[in-house]
Design a protein around this motif. Structure first.
Motif, short mmCIF file in Angstrom:
data_model
loop_
_atom_site.label_atom_id
_atom_site.label_comp_id
_atom_site.label_asym_id
_atom_site.label_seq_id
_atom_site.Cartn_x
_atom_site.Cartn_y
_atom_site.Cartn_z
N ILE A 1 0.82 -1.21 0.00
CA ILE A 1 0.00 0.00 0.00
C ILE A 1 0.85 1.26 0.00
CG2 ILE A 1 -2.00 -1.12 1.05
CD1 ILE A 1 -1.18 0.17 3.72
N GLY A 2 2.17 1.12 0.05
CA GLY A 2 3.07 2.27 -0.06
C GLY A 2 3.08 3.20 1.13
N CYS A 3 2.84 2.68 2.33
CA CYS A 3 2.78 3.55 3.51
C CYS A 3 4.15 4.05 3.95
CB CYS A 3 2.09 2.82 4.67
SG CYS A 3 3.02 1.42 5.32
N GLY A 4 5.22 3.33 3.60
CA GLY A 4 6.57 3.75 3.95
C GLY A 4 7.01 3.37 5.35
N ILE B 1 -5.66 3.03 -4.09
CA ILE B 1 -5.93 1.67 -3.64
C ILE B 1 -7.20 1.57 -2.81
CG2 ILE B 1 -3.57 0.85 -3.78
CD1 ILE B 1 -3.21 1.47 -0.86
N ALA B 2 -7.66 2.69 -2.29
CA ALA B 2 -8.93 2.77 -1.58
C ALA B 2 -9.34 4.24 -1.60
CB ALA B 2 -8.80 2.26 -0.15
N ASP B 3 -10.57 4.51 -1.22
CA ASP B 3 -11.07 5.87 -1.27
C ASP B 3 -10.20 6.79 -0.42
OD1 ASP B 3 -12.81 7.96 -1.93
OD2 ASP B 3 -13.97 7.66 -0.09
N GLY B 4 -9.50 7.72 -1.07
CA GLY B 4 -8.65 8.67 -0.38
C GLY B 4 -7.25 8.18 -0.05
N ILE B 5 -6.92 6.95 -0.38
CA ILE B 5 -5.58 6.42 -0.11
C ILE B 5 -4.90 6.13 -1.44
CG2 ILE B 5 -4.23 4.58 0.96
CD1 ILE B 5 -6.48 4.23 2.98
N ASN C 1 -7.57 -6.49 -0.83
CA ASN C 1 -8.48 -5.39 -1.18
C ASN C 1 -9.66 -5.31 -0.22
OD1 ASN C 1 -6.97 -4.49 -3.36
ND2 ASN C 1 -7.89 -5.99 -4.72
N SER C 2 -10.21 -6.45 0.17
CA SER C 2 -11.32 -6.42 1.12
C SER C 2 -10.85 -5.93 2.48
CB SER C 2 -11.97 -7.81 1.24
OG SER C 2 -11.10 -8.69 1.89
N MET C 3 -9.60 -6.24 2.84
CA MET C 3 -9.07 -5.76 4.11
C MET C 3 -8.94 -4.24 4.10
SD MET C 3 -6.20 -8.74 4.75
CE MET C 3 -5.14 -7.72 5.72
N LEU C 4 -8.59 -3.66 2.94
CA LEU C 4 -8.47 -2.21 2.85
C LEU C 4 -9.83 -1.53 2.87
CD1 LEU C 4 -5.65 -1.93 0.19
CD2 LEU C 4 -5.50 -1.32 2.59
N ILE D 1 -3.84 9.02 9.72
CA ILE D 1 -4.44 9.72 10.85
C ILE D 1 -5.59 10.62 10.38
CG2 ILE D 1 -4.03 11.44 12.66
CD1 ILE D 1 -1.24 10.28 12.96
N GLN D 2 -5.37 11.34 9.28
CA GLN D 2 -6.42 12.20 8.73
C GLN D 2 -7.64 11.38 8.32
OE1 GLN D 2 -4.48 14.32 5.56
NE2 GLN D 2 -3.54 15.80 6.93
N LYS D 3 -7.39 10.25 7.66
CA LYS D 3 -8.49 9.39 7.23
C LYS D 3 -9.25 8.86 8.45
CE LYS D 3 -10.50 6.91 3.96
NZ LYS D 3 -11.33 7.51 2.97
#
Length: 181
Positions: A51-54, A75-79, A128-131, A155-157
């Motif tokens: 997911i590229g979170c780093g 990959i998901a709404d807003g991510i 994908n379902s987990m996200l 955190i914002q999400k």
């Protein structure tokens, strides 16, 4: 058999294996490929599932992981994923901090493995379902995880989701009050 004979026998057998290749059962073609440098290591990062979170890059004690930019993917709404990890095999000490930190275990194996060396059974959950349907994580745990992330989008999400849920609860309470009154 005495301990000395066992020791001498062990040394003899191991030297015979090392020096003369005795009892070596490696396929000749594989051996030639290895000696010529044609054997490619297995991929260490599941780039599609990542997911590229780093976070992996930030928790690496030897700084062997760098985030490499990729074309942005939602990959998901807003991510949005904008980078994937790349592991420098020379500096990696295989401590597996990155694997343990990764929310979907996209390092050192397929997504959602139980252990980087595939010890144990694999998880059958779809990433994908987990996200799209995440599990509940405490605010304290989110704050702890967020300190290792490259940005504060999670955190914002989380705040947005909580505010939305609170507004929906308030609207439902107001609607129930109107129906009662």
């Amino acid at each position: 058999m005495s301990l000395g004979k066992i020791f001498i026998n062990g040394i003899y057998v191991n030297l015979k294996r090392l020096i003369f290749g005795s009892e070596c059962r490696t396929d000749l073609q594989l051996r030639q490929d290895a000696l010529n440098g044609n054997v490619k290591p297995s991929p260490k990062v599941a780039e599609i599932e990542c997911i590229g979170c780093g976070g992996c890059s930030n928790v690496c004690p030897t700084k062997a992981i760098v985030m490499v930019p990729v074309e942005p993917v939602e990959i998901a709404d807003g991510i949005v994923k904008t980078a994937v990890p790349e592991i420098d095999e020379i500096n990696c000490v295989h401590c597996y901090h990155c694997h343990d930190f990764c929310p979907i275990y996209a390092l050192f194996g397929v997504a959602a493995t139980i252990h980087p060396n595939d010890v144990g059974i694999k998880c059958d959950k779809d990433v994908n379902s987990m996200l799209l349907d995440p599990s509940e994580v405490s605010e304290k745990k989110i704050q702890y995880i967020a300190q290792y992330l490259t940005d504060d989008s999670i955190i914002q999400k989380n705040r947005e989701l909580k505010e939305k849920a609170q507004k929906e609860a308030e609207a439902e309470a107001a609607q129930n009050k109107e129906l009662e009154g």
